[in-house]
Design an enzyme around this catalytic site. Structure first.
Site, PDB file in Angstrom:
ATOM      1  N   HIS A 281      21.703   4.343   1.849  1.00 52.57           N
ATOM      2  CA  HIS A 281      21.532   5.269   2.427  1.00 52.57           C
ATOM      3  C   HIS A 281      22.560   5.551   2.850  1.00 52.57           C
ATOM      4  O   HIS A 281      23.388   6.048   4.030  1.00 52.57           O
ATOM      5  CB  HIS A 281      20.494   5.479   2.342  1.00 52.57           C
ATOM      6  CG  HIS A 281      20.426   7.381   2.351  1.00 52.57           C
ATOM      7  ND1 HIS A 281      20.834   8.248   2.830  1.00 52.57           N
ATOM      8  CD2 HIS A 281      19.172   8.505   1.404  1.00 52.57           C
ATOM      9  CE1 HIS A 281      20.479   9.315   2.719  1.00 52.57           C
ATOM     10  NE2 HIS A 281      19.841   9.111   1.745  1.00 52.57           N
TER      11      HIS A 281
ATOM     12  N   GLN B  47      11.959  10.998   2.784  1.00 48.03           N
ATOM     13  CA  GLN B  47      12.203  12.336   2.415  1.00 48.03           C
ATOM     14  C   GLN B  47      12.241  13.367   1.226  1.00 48.03           C
ATOM     15  O   GLN B  47      11.643  13.987   1.062  1.00 48.03           O
ATOM     16  CB  GLN B  47      13.086  12.744   4.135  1.00 48.03           C
ATOM     17  CG  GLN B  47      12.639  12.150   4.928  1.00 48.03           C
ATOM     18  CD  GLN B  47      14.260  12.282   6.012  1.00 48.03           C
ATOM     19  OE1 GLN B  47      15.056  11.976   5.850  1.00 48.03           O
ATOM     20  NE2 GLN B  47      13.763  12.030   7.240  1.00 48.03           N
TER      21      GLN B  47
ATOM     22  N   ASP C 103       9.465  -8.949   0.613  1.00 49.65           N
ATOM     23  CA  ASP C 103       8.181 -10.519   1.037  1.00 49.65           C
ATOM     24  C   ASP C 103       7.198 -10.936  -0.941  1.00 49.65           C
ATOM     25  O   ASP C 103       7.706 -12.119  -1.241  1.00 49.65           O
ATOM     26  CB  ASP C 103       6.934  -9.823   1.260  1.00 49.65           C
ATOM     27  CG  ASP C 103       7.774  -9.772   2.827  1.00 49.65           C
ATOM     28  OD1 ASP C 103       8.191 -10.197   3.424  1.00 49.65           O
ATOM     29  OD2 ASP C 103       5.511  -9.085   3.537  1.00 49.65           O
TER      30      ASP C 103
ATOM     31  N   LEU D 237      10.071   7.234  -6.063  1.00 47.85           N
ATOM     32  CA  LEU D 237       8.705   7.312  -6.400  1.00 47.85           C
ATOM     33  C   LEU D 237       7.711   7.979  -7.976  1.00 47.85           C
ATOM     34  O   LEU D 237       6.758   7.106  -8.443  1.00 47.85           O
ATOM     35  CB  LEU D 237       8.419   8.239  -5.838  1.00 47.85           C
ATOM     36  CG  LEU D 237       9.212   8.967  -4.410  1.00 47.85           C
ATOM     37  CD1 LEU D 237       9.023  10.091  -3.732  1.00 47.85           C
ATOM     38  CD2 LEU D 237       8.072   7.348  -3.754  1.00 47.85           C
TER      39      LEU D 237
ATOM     40  N   ARG E  64      20.279   3.445  -8.339  1.00 48.04           N
ATOM     41  CA  ARG E  64      19.796   4.346  -8.712  1.00 48.04           C
ATOM     42  C   ARG E  64      19.687   5.707  -7.671  1.00 48.04           C
ATOM     43  O   ARG E  64      20.326   6.241  -7.063  1.00 48.04           O
ATOM     44  CB  ARG E  64      18.630   3.697  -7.363  1.00 48.04           C
ATOM     45  CG  ARG E  64      17.310   4.723  -7.480  1.00 48.04           C
ATOM     46  CD  ARG E  64      16.318   4.398  -6.568  1.00 48.04           C
ATOM     47  NE  ARG E  64      16.323   4.170  -5.084  1.00 48.04           N
ATOM     48  CZ  ARG E  64      16.366   5.258  -4.596  1.00 48.04           C
ATOM     49  NH1 ARG E  64      15.489   6.250  -4.789  1.00 48.04           N
ATOM     50  NH2 ARG E  64      16.724   5.080  -3.189  1.00 48.04           N
TER      51      ARG E  64
ATOM     52  N   ARG F 121      25.421   8.011  -4.904  1.00 49.82           N
ATOM     53  CA  ARG F 121      25.426   7.452  -3.264  1.00 49.82           C
ATOM     54  C   ARG F 121      25.738   5.884  -3.323  1.00 49.82           C
ATOM     55  O   ARG F 121      27.111   6.532  -2.352  1.00 49.82           O
ATOM     56  CB  ARG F 121      23.999   6.804  -3.235  1.00 49.82           C
ATOM     57  CG  ARG F 121      22.824   7.334  -2.762  1.00 49.82           C
ATOM     58  CD  ARG F 121      21.595   7.232  -2.448  1.00 49.82           C
ATOM     59  NE  ARG F 121      21.280   8.207  -2.665  1.00 49.82           N
ATOM     60  CZ  ARG F 121      19.609   8.125  -2.222  1.00 49.82           C
ATOM     61  NH1 ARG F 121      18.744   6.952  -2.238  1.00 49.82           N
ATOM     62  NH2 ARG F 121      18.940   8.673  -2.109  1.00 49.82           N
TER      63      ARG F 121
ATOM     64  N   GLU G  55      19.854  16.672  -5.550  1.00 54.07           N
ATOM     65  CA  GLU G  55      20.344  15.475  -4.762  1.00 54.07           C
ATOM     66  C   GLU G  55      21.439  15.196  -5.262  1.00 54.07           C
ATOM     67  O   GLU G  55      22.010  15.892  -6.578  1.00 54.07           O
ATOM     68  CB  GLU G  55      18.895  14.451  -4.123  1.00 54.07           C
ATOM     69  CG  GLU G  55      18.329  14.677  -3.349  1.00 54.07           C
ATOM     70  CD  GLU G  55      16.859  14.071  -3.648  1.00 54.07           C
ATOM     71  OE1 GLU G  55      16.294  13.593  -1.696  1.00 54.07           O
ATOM     72  OE2 GLU G  55      16.651  13.092  -4.087  1.00 54.07           O
TER      73      GLU G  55
ATOM     74  N   SER H 259       0.595  -1.564   0.456  1.00 54.18           N
ATOM     75  CA  SER H 259      -0.423   0.073   0.299  1.00 54.18           C
ATOM     76  C   SER H 259       0.761   1.176   0.370  1.00 54.18           C
ATOM     77  O   SER H 259       0.565   2.576   1.070  1.00 54.18           O
ATOM     78  CB  SER H 259      -1.201   0.003   0.632  1.00 54.18           C
ATOM     79  OG  SER H 259      -0.491  -0.278   2.802  1.00 54.18           O
TER      80      SER H 259
ATOM     81  N   HIS I  93      19.113   0.780   2.662  1.00 56.45           N
ATOM     82  CA  HIS I  93      18.298   1.884   1.715  1.00 56.45           C
ATOM     83  C   HIS I  93      17.006   0.784   0.520  1.00 56.45           C
ATOM     84  O   HIS I  93      15.886   1.370   0.815  1.00 56.45           O
ATOM     85  CB  HIS I  93      18.516   2.791   1.396  1.00 56.45           C
ATOM     86  CG  HIS I  93      18.028   4.682   0.965  1.00 56.45           C
ATOM     87  ND1 HIS I  93      17.114   4.727   1.743  1.00 56.45           N
ATOM     88  CD2 HIS I  93      17.618   4.910  -0.167  1.00 56.45           C
ATOM     89  CE1 HIS I  93      16.734   5.644   1.264  1.00 56.45           C
ATOM     90  NE2 HIS I  93      16.364   5.515   0.104  1.00 56.45           N
TER      91      HIS I  93
HETATM   92  C1  SIN Z   1      16.644  10.996   0.823  1.00 59.71           C
HETATM   93  O1  SIN Z   1      15.810  11.690   0.872  1.00 59.71           O
HETATM   94  O2  SIN Z   1      17.666  10.926   0.991  1.00 59.71           O
HETATM   95  C2  SIN Z   1      16.423   9.872   0.446  1.00 59.71           C
HETATM   96  C3  SIN Z   1      15.684  10.236  -0.953  1.00 59.71           C
HETATM   97  C4  SIN Z   1      15.879   8.810  -1.838  1.00 59.71           C
HETATM   98  O3  SIN Z   1      16.537   7.788  -1.551  1.00 59.71           O
HETATM   99  O4  SIN Z   1      14.969   8.439  -3.403  1.00 59.71           O
END
Ligand code: SIN
Length: 532
Positions: free
Chosen positions: A238, A46, A217, A386, A380, A284, A113, A12, A345
């Site tokens: 992360h 976040q 799962d 998202l 990624r 990352r 980012e 969900s 992460h």
């Molecule tokens: C973050 O806010 O650093 C995470 C963002 C993400 O993993 O895409």
């Protein structure tokens, strides 16, 4: 009890609920979720959601950044498609009621980012996921065709092969067996279309910023049902989670670095310029490895993230959640640097799906972190996940709506769960012990830096634990702890087996015994499929 539905959605978060909302006008949707509906990784996100929305940005730049971060293992056609569909995905979210942060001039506030060459991350302060989840849950609860089953955990998928069907057409997915955690009864969900949206698997590792539900799962169930699993070696750590004895790996968003924060050693020296030209905004994999290296070289328990040079009022307003949470642990981020360490992460691999999100089991789809679509490659790019969830929800909706119109797709009749001679467990300690052992083993042997010897050791241990779990599994009534333990054991083994296949270092998979990237032999996915 038998339940039949047109669409069975397992999970969900953003992917599952976006899909449910897209198909709900055309049939009955059952959304099955292990805890309360909002207990998802989406809810904790976040940073935000990446999309090309500014005249200073371009699809080509977003594609390039994604390919570079993914170390050229991503499928460029998939990357292009996701990026180009980004603005429509954002419009869908806004239509469902998501409120993203705006600037004083009423335009959306775009942040940056790691790995992004432009400002292209839409956010809702530092609680983007919570805002998305709020809006989607509200919309789903208000739709008359969507039934939400909270505190229901899937045990296994039901397929032609397992149901002993005489249909030789193909191995179709027919639904799932689901444990109602409160009544402790196993229910049988028969569905025309089954969609895995179960999220990731961070709980396979001792330290993770994922929620407790992230036990892989969907990946484990799909593997057991005979679907192909890909690229599991690419577990993203992360770089910056709060290091504090009482904080349960609380994420410090990468957007803090996007707004200027600097990584420093204990003595205050900045160090990222020694690792990458983008310094603190390096991708990352590079940042997490750099931090790991710094901690090992200097024998420190953490490094420090410093945003104290920005205006305190700005920090409190832009990062209210991070500010409040750190303050709760005695750290005022406007005046002192935040102690941070990497933590598990995001799993970039998962159930291998085609460009319509379908696995190699007919009528079994996967969306979001559980899926390996080809977008993320070996690492990624921040805030692409998202986006992927919403874009693939649309593609899966298109494909599965076509599917349910096909004549032969009657709601399948499936057999109820067989309890056999199961009794109540008399040794819960076995479950708790194995949980801990798997997570420690993965952290110590299959973490940010790997070696052949460590991977071999890990595999040996995991196989022993798996045998023990299998013996235990069929003797006792299923509980959610036991179901999840079986799943983390399977996923841990898949990660190690993929990591052993890949004889090179690329992105998130770094093996000291093969330190170089090998484009000649390894510019391809690692694939695993169970023989049925
Ligand atoms: C973050 O806010 O650093 C995470 C963002 C993400 O993993 O895409």
């Amino acid at each position: 009890m038998n339940i039949t539905t047109d669409f069975l959605v397992i999970g969900s978060g953003i992917a599952g609920l976006s899909y449910a909302l897209k198909v709900a006008d055309f049939g009955q949707v059952a959304v099955v979720t292990k805890r309360e509906i909002s207990e998802t990784a989406t809810n904790l996100a976040q940073g935000g959601i990446a999309s090309v929305l500014s005249s200073e940005d371009s699809f080509a730049a977003h594609v390039r950044d994604t390919m570079v971060a993914g170390v050229y293992l991503s499928d460029e056609d998939v990357v292009r498609m996701v990026v180009q569909r980004g603005p429509q995905a954002i419009a869908d979210l806004i239509n469902w009621g998501v409120r993203f942060s705006k600037k004083d001039d009423d335009t959306y506030d775009l942040t940056r980012e790691g790995g992004h060459s432009r400002r292209r991350i839409l956010h809702a302060k530092d609680m983007t996921g919570q805002e998305i989840e709020r809006a989607l849950v509200e919309a789903a609860r208000n739709h008359p065709n969507i039934t939400i089953y909270e505190h229901h955990i899937c045990i296994d998928l039901i397929t032609d092969a397992k149901a002993g069907s005489s249909e030789k057409r193909s191995n179709r997915c027919l639904g799932a067996h689901v444990l109602d955690i409160e009544s402790r009864k196993v229910q049988t969900f028969g569905a025309r279309v089954t969609v895995l949206a179960t999220g990731g698997a961070g709980k396979v590792y001792l330290y993770t910023c994922n929620p407790d539900v992230a036990t892989g799962d969907g990946i484990a169930m799909a593997y057991r049902a005979g679907a192909t699993i890909a690229d599991m070696e690419f577990m993203q750590f992360h770089p910056t989670t709060l290091y504090h004895p009482k904080a349960k790996s609380f994420l410090i968003s990468e957007s803090v670095r996007g707004e200027g924060a600097i990584l420093r050693r204990r003595d205050g020296t900045a160090f990222m310029d020694q690792y990458h030209e983008l310094k603190d905004l390096a991708p990352r994999d590079i940042t997490a490895r750099a931090i790991d290296n710094e901690m090992k070289i200097h024998g420190d328990e953490s490094v420090f993230l410093d945003i104290t040079h920005r205006d305190p009022e700005y920090i409190r307003n832009r990062f209210p959640h991070i500010y409040e949470t750190c303050l709760k642990y005695g750290i005022d981020i406007t005046t002192e640097a935040i102690p941070v360490v990497p933590a598990a992460h995001y799993v970039c691999g998962g159930v291998k799906v085609d460009k319509w999100g379908e696995s190699d089991l007919v009528n079994l789809f996967a969306i979001g972190e559980v899926a390996c679509t080809g977008l993320h490659g070996a690492n990624r790019l921040a805030s692409n996940s998202l986006l992927e969830g919403v874009v693939f929800a649309e593609l899966v909706a298109q494909r599965s709506l076509g599917r349910i119109k096909e004549k032969h797709e009657v709601v399948p009749q499936v057999k109820p769960w067989d309890y056999g001679k199961a009794t109540d467990s008399d040794e819960e300690v076995v479950v708790a012990h194995n949980w801990d052992e798997i997570r420690r083993c993965m952290w110590n042997y299959v973490g940010i830096v790997r070696t052949n010897k460590r991977l071999k050791r890990a595999l040996r241990r995991l196989q022993m634990i798996k045998e023990e779990i299998t013996e235990y599994y069929w003797d006792f009534y299923p509980t959610s702890d036991l179901i999840e333990l079986r799943n983390i054991a399977t996923v841990a083994e898949l990660i190690v087996r993929c990591a052993r296949q890949r004889r090179e270092s690329r992105g998130l998979h770094y093996n000291i015994d093969y330190p170089e990237r090998d484009d000649v032999h390894w510019k391809k996915d690692t694939l695993i499929r169970k023989k049925l």
